[in-house]
Write an enzyme that holds these catalytic residues in place. Sequence first.
Site, short mmCIF file in Angstrom:
data_model
loop_
_atom_site.label_atom_id
_atom_site.label_comp_id
_atom_site.label_asym_id
_atom_site.label_seq_id
_atom_site.Cartn_x
_atom_site.Cartn_y
_atom_site.Cartn_z
N LYS A 253 55.82 35.43 46.29
CA LYS A 253 56.04 34.37 46.96
C LYS A 253 56.80 33.81 47.68
O LYS A 253 57.37 33.29 48.68
CB LYS A 253 56.58 32.94 45.33
CG LYS A 253 55.41 32.68 44.79
CD LYS A 253 55.97 32.16 43.30
CE LYS A 253 55.31 31.41 42.24
NZ LYS A 253 55.47 31.39 41.46
N GLN B 291 60.63 30.74 37.31
CA GLN B 291 59.38 32.20 36.79
C GLN B 291 58.83 31.60 35.72
O GLN B 291 59.50 32.38 34.59
CB GLN B 291 59.27 32.86 38.06
CG GLN B 291 57.64 34.38 37.70
CD GLN B 291 56.81 33.15 38.07
OE1 GLN B 291 56.89 32.81 40.11
NE2 GLN B 291 56.34 33.47 37.74
N ASP C 5 58.28 22.43 42.00
CA ASP C 5 57.29 23.66 40.80
C ASP C 5 56.16 21.84 39.66
O ASP C 5 55.39 21.79 39.10
CB ASP C 5 57.11 24.30 39.67
CG ASP C 5 57.09 25.73 39.83
OD1 ASP C 5 55.45 25.68 40.83
OD2 ASP C 5 57.53 26.44 39.29
#
Length: 300
Positions: free
Chosen positions: A54, A100, A123
């Site tokens: 990422k 994460q 997200d």
Amino acid sequence: MTATILDGKALAGRIETELCGEAETFAGVFSRRPRLVVVLVGDMAASASYVKSKAAAAGRVGIDSEVVAMPATASTAELVALVQAIARNEHGPADGILVQLPLPSHVDTVAVLDAVPPDRDVDGFHPENAGLLSQGRPRFIPCTAAGVQRMLIDAAIPTAGKHVVIVGRSDIVGKPLALLLASRPPLGCPPDDTGGCDATVTICHSRSGDIGALTRQADIVVAAVGRPKLITAMMVKPGAAVIDVGINRVDGGLVGDVDYGPVSEVAGWISPVPGGVGPMTVAMLLANTLLAAELRLGKR
Ligand code: NDP
């Protein structure tokens, strides 16, 4: 029939090129690059590798990123406090904040995710963003769901009036994808058979019974479970599109949830693992980060 391969890596590359221009414009107007802060807890190799890819992708499009690492022993309270500190920009400008997953089992994941301010929730996991999506006015769409929708649109795979069967009902993949594909077209957009919406959606899960009977009726099958070879050729209608979200580590390599070889002989389209949905998830994260940066600075 041999299925057309849905090359997520190539499409993600094209999206990155588009996003480079947006990031450049942002930097020109605001005299700094958009910035993403990622919280990485513990030392799981898979999580570290996802975070690395990422950050690398962010760099390619002109988004700065920082990874804040915490030990696996970090408590829920420590992680909530860290996310709150990041939101106060104590780790530098934080346009987008990402935690994460998975977090260690002793941590209350919901409490940590809820600490991410909804306007930087790249997200799309915050209840405010989930609520906006369910009401058909999305802001941050969970990246994997957005990536699958984009893949269908890019390949001009019809969705309007089509039957989509999604196997998996998680909050991060199955559920938001069902909402997206069943949604009306965005306001002001004319009906479009290949617009990634207007579908009839069935969601399956571990208590669904005969999943094959449902997937065999589907024009589009999405597998988001985490079980290798769960979707076999017998479960797919000839010519259907098969999207494989699953990521499973088998014998040191990565495989999806779909029995790829035999299914690709039956399906009309198929996404590979690796190189399918995975890169699209990362591309959508970059798009969400740019959106967050622009929202924070009042541009959109
Ligand atoms: P979860 O474990 O949160 O959800 C899995 C879902 O699959 C649950 O709804 C579960 O049902 C259902 N399920 C489990 N076993 C079966 C079965 N035998 N038959 C039917 N349904 C079943 O997983 P995620 O949604 O987070 O991830 C799913 C997969 O996608 C994983 O392999 C993950 O690694 C991968 N993934 C890939 C991404 C990418 O970018 N390519 C991004 C995110 C995830 P129930 O609810 O009843 O337990």
